[in-house]
Write a protein that holds these residues in place. Structure first.
Motif, PDB file in Angstrom:
ATOM      1  N   GLY A 114       0.773  -1.114  -0.033  1.00 41.64           N
ATOM      2  CA  GLY A 114       0.390  -0.460   0.355  1.00 41.64           C
ATOM      3  C   GLY A 114       0.917   1.172   0.227  1.00 41.64           C
ATOM      4  N   VAL A 115       2.224   1.244   0.814  1.00 39.33           N
ATOM      5  CA  VAL A 115       2.499   2.626   0.797  1.00 39.33           C
ATOM      6  C   VAL A 115       3.486   2.934   0.075  1.00 39.33           C
ATOM      7  N   PHE A 116       4.052   1.841  -0.628  1.00 40.50           N
ATOM      8  CA  PHE A 116       5.277   1.788  -1.762  1.00 40.50           C
ATOM      9  C   PHE A 116       4.460   1.709  -3.256  1.00 40.50           C
ATOM     10  N   THR A 117       3.058   1.508  -3.713  1.00 44.94           N
ATOM     11  CA  THR A 117       2.375   2.279  -4.783  1.00 44.94           C
ATOM     12  C   THR A 117       2.001   3.563  -5.014  1.00 44.94           C
ATOM     13  N   TYR A 118       1.363   3.682  -3.477  1.00 44.68           N
ATOM     14  CA  TYR A 118       0.973   5.223  -3.251  1.00 44.68           C
ATOM     15  C   TYR A 118       2.334   5.933  -3.791  1.00 44.68           C
ATOM     16  N   TYR A 119       3.271   5.768  -2.799  1.00 43.26           N
ATOM     17  CA  TYR A 119       4.119   6.492  -3.253  1.00 43.26           C
ATOM     18  C   TYR A 119       4.783   6.325  -4.899  1.00 43.26           C
ATOM     19  N   TYR A 120       5.063   5.585  -5.144  1.00 39.68           N
ATOM     20  CA  TYR A 120       5.044   5.407  -6.919  1.00 39.68           C
ATOM     21  C   TYR A 120       4.830   6.193  -7.628  1.00 39.68           C
ATOM     22  N   ALA A 121       3.170   6.029  -7.650  1.00 39.70           N
ATOM     23  CA  ALA A 121       2.503   6.350  -8.144  1.00 39.70           C
ATOM     24  C   ALA A 121       2.058   7.698  -7.834  1.00 39.70           C
ATOM     25  N   SER A 122       2.244   8.448  -6.777  1.00 41.24           N
ATOM     26  CA  SER A 122       2.902   9.930  -6.629  1.00 41.24           C
ATOM     27  C   SER A 122       3.514  10.464  -7.480  1.00 41.24           C
ATOM     28  N   ILE A 123       5.064   9.766  -6.936  1.00 41.42           N
ATOM     29  CA  ILE A 123       6.079  10.113  -7.515  1.00 41.42           C
ATOM     30  C   ILE A 123       6.311   9.907  -9.264  1.00 41.42           C
ATOM     31  N   SER A 124       5.763   9.630  -9.448  1.00 46.17           N
ATOM     32  CA  SER A 124       5.153   9.521 -11.204  1.00 46.17           C
ATOM     33  C   SER A 124       4.221  10.568 -12.018  1.00 46.17           C
ATOM     34  N   ARG A 125       3.576  11.270 -10.310  1.00 47.09           N
ATOM     35  CA  ARG A 125       2.183  12.043 -11.253  1.00 47.09           C
ATOM     36  C   ARG A 125       2.698  13.482 -10.985  1.00 47.09           C
ATOM     37  N   ILE A 126       4.404  13.276 -10.188  1.00 44.83           N
ATOM     38  CA  ILE A 126       4.448  14.681  -9.212  1.00 44.83           C
ATOM     39  C   ILE A 126       5.536  15.041 -11.233  1.00 44.83           C
ATOM     40  N   ASN A 127       6.578  14.209 -10.995  1.00 45.90           N
ATOM     41  CA  ASN A 127       7.360  13.937 -11.835  1.00 45.90           C
ATOM     42  C   ASN A 127       7.109  13.890 -13.269  1.00 45.90           C
ATOM     43  N   ASP A 128       5.714  14.591 -13.882  1.00 47.06           N
ATOM     44  CA  ASP A 128       5.160  14.204 -15.060  1.00 47.06           C
ATOM     45  C   ASP A 128       5.358  12.969 -16.057  1.00 47.06           C
ATOM     46  N   PHE A 168      -2.116   8.077  -9.256  1.00 44.99           N
ATOM     47  CA  PHE A 168      -1.963   8.355 -10.572  1.00 44.99           C
ATOM     48  C   PHE A 168      -2.051   9.468 -11.358  1.00 44.99           C
ATOM     49  N   ASP A 169      -3.421   9.754 -10.339  1.00 45.30           N
ATOM     50  CA  ASP A 169      -4.588  10.855 -11.029  1.00 45.30           C
ATOM     51  C   ASP A 169      -4.363  10.984 -12.477  1.00 45.30           C
ATOM     52  N   GLY A 170      -4.796  10.407 -12.995  1.00 49.55           N
ATOM     53  CA  GLY A 170      -4.744  10.251 -15.076  1.00 49.55           C
ATOM     54  C   GLY A 170      -3.403  10.144 -15.792  1.00 49.55           C
ATOM     55  N   ARG A 171      -2.476  10.275 -14.761  1.00 48.64           N
ATOM     56  CA  ARG A 171      -1.215   9.267 -15.666  1.00 48.64           C
ATOM     57  C   ARG A 171      -0.718   8.196 -15.576  1.00 48.64           C
ATOM     58  N   ALA A 172      -2.101   6.837 -15.771  1.00 47.75           N
ATOM     59  CA  ALA A 172      -1.644   5.422 -15.709  1.00 47.75           C
ATOM     60  C   ALA A 172      -2.680   5.633 -16.661  1.00 47.75           C
ATOM     61  N   SER A 173      -3.371   4.179 -17.291  1.00 46.07           N
ATOM     62  CA  SER A 173      -3.458   3.500 -18.474  1.00 46.07           C
ATOM     63  C   SER A 173      -3.994   1.982 -17.019  1.00 46.07           C
ATOM     64  N   PHE A 174      -5.460   2.121 -17.755  1.00 43.11           N
ATOM     65  CA  PHE A 174      -6.220   0.296 -17.748  1.00 43.11           C
ATOM     66  C   PHE A 174      -6.567   0.120 -18.523  1.00 43.11           C
ATOM     67  N   GLU A 175      -6.397  -1.357 -18.634  1.00 47.70           N
ATOM     68  CA  GLU A 175      -6.944  -2.081 -19.384  1.00 47.70           C
ATOM     69  C   GLU A 175      -7.006  -3.788 -18.204  1.00 47.70           C
ATOM     70  N   VAL A 176      -8.540  -4.310 -19.131  1.00 49.06           N
ATOM     71  CA  VAL A 176      -8.334  -5.671 -17.499  1.00 49.06           C
ATOM     72  C   VAL A 176      -7.028  -6.970 -18.168  1.00 49.06           C
ATOM     73  N   GLY A 177      -7.591  -6.444 -19.085  1.00 44.41           N
ATOM     74  CA  GLY A 177      -6.093  -8.196 -19.490  1.00 44.41           C
ATOM     75  C   GLY A 177      -5.626  -8.055 -19.128  1.00 44.41           C
TER      76      GLY A 177
END
Length: 256
Positions: free
Chosen positions: A42-56, A138-147
């Protein structure tokens, strides 16, 4: 105490697996490891996604956050699988296990299978939770596909199951928690960090053939991977089989 033909736990391998399953859940360590793995995810994935969003960063599959968390979460699996072996050597109860199941390969196989099943279920659950946690971060900086997302969840589970089998082999070879943990931390984290830190194509290629280097290529999507996913997983599986055989050799050659 050599292998004794014609003797063993009732039900053969199935009986040995039932024994190991009961022993695993009779102590608190597995539950603590699973809770730690969930918290780290939980902590790491939230951190990873947040940093990715911040760094654009470029848009990537949301499951990459859960795949990246495996570099830390795998050690919850390592400890869980390791204690199934080293705790018995520490207390001397391994002698009772080998009296109950004199065929030593059956004891090791049962421990490896139980650890692998638990690690697979836990790994897929962690990956699913990590994907869910990372999506809003990620707030829009990631894609999601079920497969693809489902494939990544299963890939994380398979990687964690392989790590569990690898750990059981190392634990039987070293017979001591400090020795096993030192080797596994070096193999799964320290050595890859050094190789990537030094840089260069030759060292990167070495890392690509280490368990986590190959596992990372297997779990991620969209990265510039030197191996196809199937090839990457086969490399991880080869490490697991090799350590399993080394552990079995030591188990058969040395007294309990």
């Amino acid at each position: 105490m050599p292998d004794t033909p014609g003797r063993g736990a009732p039900g053969g391998l199935a009986g040995a697996i039932a024994c190991e399953w009961t022993k695993l859940w009779s102590v608190r360590a597995p539950w603590l490891c699973l809770l730690a793995g969930l918290a780290i995810t939980g902590v790491f994935t939230y951190y990873y996604a947040s940093i990715s969003r911040i760094n654009d960063d470029p848009i990537q599959p949301v499951g990459n956050a859960a795949a990246s968390s495996a570099v830390l979460v795998q050690f919850a699996v390592v400890v869980l699988a390791m204690v199934t072996v080293t705790s018995e050597y520490s207390t001397g109860s391994v002698r009772a296990s080998l009296l109950w199941v004199p065929r030593r390969h059956r004891v090791q196989t049962a421990k490896a299978l139980v650890a692998a099943v638990v690690a697979f279920v836990a790994g897929t659950a962690f990956a699913a939770v990590g994907t869910a946690v990372a999506w809003p971060a990620f707030d829009g900086r990631a894609s999601f596909e079920v497969g693809p997302s489902l494939r990544q969840v299963l890939a994380v589970g398979l990687y964690q199951a392989s790590v569990a089998v690898l750990t059981v082999g190392v634990a039987f070879a070293t017979r001591h928690p400090a020795g096993a943990l030192s080797f596994l931390v070096t193999l799964l984290w320290a050595l890859p960090s050094v190789l990537l830190g030094l840089g260069g194509p030759a060292l990167a290629e070495v890392n690509d053939h280490l368990p986590h280097g190959s596992g990372d290529h297997f779990m991620r999507i969209g990265a510039d991977a030197p191996h196809a996913p199937v090839t990457a997983f086969l490399i991880v599986a080869a490490w697991a089989v090799a350590t399993h055989l080394i552990g079995l050799y030591v188990l058969r050659r040395r007294d309990a």
